[in-house]
Scaffold this active site. Structure first.
Site, PDB file in Angstrom:
ATOM      1  N   PHE A  97      -2.072 -40.301  57.481  1.00 53.28           N
ATOM      2  CA  PHE A  97      -2.338 -39.623  56.217  1.00 53.28           C
ATOM      3  C   PHE A  97      -2.785 -38.187  56.523  1.00 53.28           C
ATOM      4  O   PHE A  97      -3.618 -37.975  57.399  1.00 53.28           O
ATOM      5  CB  PHE A  97      -3.438 -40.388  55.473  1.00 53.28           C
ATOM      6  CG  PHE A  97      -3.590 -40.007  54.041  1.00 53.28           C
ATOM      7  CD1 PHE A  97      -2.772 -40.565  53.077  1.00 53.28           C
ATOM      8  CD2 PHE A  97      -4.545 -39.090  53.648  1.00 53.28           C
ATOM      9  CE1 PHE A  97      -2.918 -40.222  51.742  1.00 53.28           C
ATOM     10  CE2 PHE A  97      -4.691 -38.736  52.325  1.00 53.28           C
ATOM     11  CZ  PHE A  97      -3.879 -39.303  51.366  1.00 53.28           C
ATOM     12  N   ASP A 136      -8.323 -46.261  60.690  1.00 47.98           N
ATOM     13  CA  ASP A 136      -8.464 -46.008  59.266  1.00 47.98           C
ATOM     14  C   ASP A 136      -7.843 -47.207  58.539  1.00 47.98           C
ATOM     15  O   ASP A 136      -6.649 -47.503  58.708  1.00 47.98           O
ATOM     16  CB  ASP A 136      -7.757 -44.701  58.875  1.00 47.98           C
ATOM     17  CG  ASP A 136      -8.077 -44.291  57.439  1.00 47.98           C
ATOM     18  OD1 ASP A 136      -8.286 -45.197  56.601  1.00 47.98           O
ATOM     19  OD2 ASP A 136      -8.080 -43.082  57.156  1.00 47.98           O
ATOM     20  N   TYR A 189     -11.704 -47.149  46.769  1.00 50.92           N
ATOM     21  CA  TYR A 189     -11.043 -47.119  45.453  1.00 50.92           C
ATOM     22  C   TYR A 189      -9.620 -47.674  45.459  1.00 50.92           C
ATOM     23  O   TYR A 189      -8.965 -47.663  44.430  1.00 50.92           O
ATOM     24  CB  TYR A 189     -11.023 -45.692  44.881  1.00 50.92           C
ATOM     25  CG  TYR A 189     -10.493 -44.626  45.824  1.00 50.92           C
ATOM     26  CD1 TYR A 189      -9.131 -44.467  46.020  1.00 50.92           C
ATOM     27  CD2 TYR A 189     -11.360 -43.795  46.520  1.00 50.92           C
ATOM     28  CE1 TYR A 189      -8.653 -43.509  46.897  1.00 50.92           C
ATOM     29  CE2 TYR A 189     -10.885 -42.839  47.401  1.00 50.92           C
ATOM     30  CZ  TYR A 189      -9.533 -42.698  47.589  1.00 50.92           C
ATOM     31  OH  TYR A 189      -9.064 -41.759  48.452  1.00 50.92           O
ATOM     32  N   LYS A 190      -9.140 -48.151  46.614  1.00 56.25           N
ATOM     33  CA  LYS A 190      -7.777 -48.701  46.658  1.00 56.25           C
ATOM     34  C   LYS A 190      -7.855 -50.205  46.402  1.00 56.25           C
ATOM     35  O   LYS A 190      -8.188 -50.611  45.287  1.00 56.25           O
ATOM     36  CB  LYS A 190      -7.131 -48.305  47.978  1.00 56.25           C
ATOM     37  CG  LYS A 190      -6.896 -46.783  48.030  1.00 56.25           C
ATOM     38  CD  LYS A 190      -6.411 -46.263  49.354  1.00 56.25           C
ATOM     39  CE  LYS A 190      -6.195 -44.747  49.256  1.00 56.25           C
ATOM     40  NZ  LYS A 190      -6.037 -44.110  50.563  1.00 56.25           N
ATOM     41  N   ARG A 206       7.033 -45.854  45.881  1.00 56.90           N
ATOM     42  CA  ARG A 206       6.068 -46.734  46.524  1.00 56.90           C
ATOM     43  C   ARG A 206       5.512 -47.724  45.512  1.00 56.90           C
ATOM     44  O   ARG A 206       5.102 -47.340  44.414  1.00 56.90           O
ATOM     45  CB  ARG A 206       4.961 -45.831  47.053  1.00 56.90           C
ATOM     46  CG  ARG A 206       4.052 -46.417  48.058  1.00 56.90           C
ATOM     47  CD  ARG A 206       3.165 -45.335  48.641  1.00 56.90           C
ATOM     48  NE  ARG A 206       2.187 -44.859  47.671  1.00 56.90           N
ATOM     49  CZ  ARG A 206       0.939 -44.487  47.979  1.00 56.90           C
ATOM     50  NH1 ARG A 206       0.540 -44.523  49.234  1.00 56.90           N
ATOM     51  NH2 ARG A 206       0.116 -44.063  47.052  1.00 56.90           N
TER      52      ARG A 206
HETATM   53  C1  PLP Z   1      -6.282 -42.667  50.640  1.00 60.74           C
HETATM   54  C2  PLP Z   1      -6.507 -42.238  52.049  1.00 60.74           C
HETATM   55  C3  PLP Z   1      -7.467 -41.275  52.380  1.00 60.74           C
HETATM   56  C4  PLP Z   1      -8.235 -40.586  51.290  1.00 60.74           C
HETATM   57  O1  PLP Z   1      -9.328 -39.879  51.783  1.00 60.74           O
HETATM   58  P1  PLP Z   1     -10.390 -39.280  50.746  1.00 60.74           P
HETATM   59  O2  PLP Z   1     -11.359 -38.590  51.591  1.00 60.74           O
HETATM   60  O3  PLP Z   1     -10.921 -40.447  49.970  1.00 60.74           O
HETATM   61  O4  PLP Z   1      -9.660 -38.380  49.819  1.00 60.74           O
HETATM   62  C5  PLP Z   1      -7.674 -40.972  53.719  1.00 60.74           C
HETATM   63  N1  PLP Z   1      -6.948 -41.574  54.689  1.00 60.74           N
HETATM   64  C6  PLP Z   1      -6.011 -42.494  54.399  1.00 60.74           C
HETATM   65  C7  PLP Z   1      -5.251 -43.133  55.489  1.00 60.74           C
HETATM   66  C8  PLP Z   1      -5.749 -42.839  53.074  1.00 60.74           C
HETATM   67  O5  PLP Z   1      -4.800 -43.729  52.788  1.00 60.74           O
END
Ligand code: PLP
Length: 407
Positions: A125, A194, A219-220, A366
């Protein structure tokens, strides 16, 4: 061949069917974006109201002690820890995933001061990569961005840290956490995982895999609400040497002594920074209730059944759409991604029909299958909608071409 009636029968015998009733899900909408923002559990607003009106409104500052607001980061952390196979006292809920990536990767590279590289992959990400680029620039380390298939071969004795996202946000491809962790340890490197697209979707075993650090989102699949606090895991064996690069007062051994000298706290408290986000933690804590007593193996079994069915139907009905997600169960998470030259307007046309997925550049549509509330009939109906949108060419309507800020 599966029929819609078969899907109804599968829903009728689904051991998770009652869990769906715990969520607010409007009629006429098939919500396949729970991997991006989990749905709202019905009891969360009342819990929020109580805390806002009866605690904040009545007891005000006393609430930190009386209502134990002060313990929320640990309480929520341990509840998340149970979902990722972490030892009690090794997870704290705090900050954002981006900030936790910074804390974990920077602390990890300090454990290997003689080494010169951080390895991550090109499917990670972007925020994780940006944060690691910042760490590499500030520390003089090299950031090696390798193809996801080349991670193992890129690990050698020059590597300080291997930092990866287990499930690729774009394709849903899943790394082998245990194998990569073992290979990194063999080479003397430290590993950061992660779990943004893993936690709450399937069983994770950070302790069993021997992971050093992990981070993830609230939040996911945890359904903690927009901007929910994230979490960080520090393996117990690293807690006394963990050096948090953001030395804030809540990571201090005695924050309320107000000493001007920083003395790190013992244990997971050291991974904290500042004042807890109480309202966000309350929502996340309440949302985690839906996992009480749930076996994540059951959750995983349903997730695989839903995603298998979706891939089969799409391949059968929409032959020119490529399924970008690996078929093998152990190589994927709980989402299915479709590759299509016109993925963006296609997703918009589906949303107009009440099938909510999302688009990721350049060509990915997705669909997240949150097993706690997505039904088999939803899979069927979503696949029918895709078939119709593709066959009719309705995505060509110009109103589906406009992009908003958040895709
Ligand atoms: C959704 C997601 C994030 C989001 O990071 P925030 O700091 O909450 O914006 C980070 N890394 C991955 C792999 C994600 O899927």
């Amino acid at each position: 061949m599966t029929t819609r009636a078969d899907c109804e029968a599968l829903d009728a015998s689904d051991p998770l069917a009652m869990i769906r009733d715990l969520f607010t899900l409007p009629d006429g909408v098939i919500y396949l974006d729970g991997n991006s923002l989990g749905a709202l559990p019905k009891h969360v607003p009342e819990r929020m109201r109580e805390v806002v009106e009866e605690q904040w409104g009545v007891d005000r500052i006393r609430s930190w002690n009386v209502h134990r607001w002060i313990d929320l980061p640990y309480r929520v952390g341990d509840r998340i820890g149970a979902l990722i196979g972490a030892e009690p006292g090794s997870v704290v809920a705090a900050d954002t995933t981006s900030i936790n990536v910074y804390k974990a990767v920077d602390a990890a590279r300090r454990l290997r001061p003689d080494r010169r590289a951080i390895v991550t992959d090109t499917s990670n990400f972007p925020t994780d990569v940006y944060v690691m680029r910042g760490i590499a620039d500030a520390s003089g380390l090299e950031l090696k961005l390798v193809d996801p298939s080349a991670v193992l071969e890129s690990i050698n004795e020059t590597v300080a840290v291997v930092a990866l996202t287990e499930v690729d946000y774009r394709t849903g491809r899943r790394h082998d956490m245990a194998a990569i962790t073992a290979a990194a340890h063999d080479a003397g490197a430290v590993v950061v995982w992660d779990l943004a697209h893993s936690v709450g979707a399937f069983p994770v075993g950070v302790a069993d895999a021997g992971a050093d650090f992990a981070v993830g989102c609230g939040y996911k699949y945890l359904n903690g609400g927009p901007g929910a606090p994230a979490f960080i895991y520090v393996a117990p064996r690293h807690q006394s040497s963990f050096r948090n690069p953001i030395t804030g007062w809540f990571g201090h051994a005695a924050p309320f002594e107000f000493s001007l000298e920083f003395v790190p706290a013992e244990g997971i408290a050291r991974a904290r920074v500042g004042t807890p986000h109480v309202l966000g933690l309350v929502a996340l804590d309440a949302a985690l209730d839906v996992f009480d007593g749930l076996g994540l193996d059951v959750v995983r079994a349903k997730s695989l059944a839903l995603t298998d069915l979706f891939m089969d139907l799409v391949e059968e009905w929409a032959g020119d759409i490529e399924v970008a997600t690996p078929k093998e169960h152990e190589r994927r998470g709980s989402q299915v991604s479709l590759r299509h030259d016109h993925a963006f307007p296609m997703v918009q046309a589906l949303i107009a029909r009440g099938v909510v997925g999302d688009f990721r550049i350049p060509d990915i549509a997705r669909f997240g299958f949150a097993p706690l509330y997505v039904r088999y009939v939803d899979v069927w109906d979503a696949a029918v909608a895709i078939r119709e949108v593709v066959a009719s060419g309705e995505w060509r309507d110009p109103r589906f071409a406009a992009r908003s800020t958040v895709t």
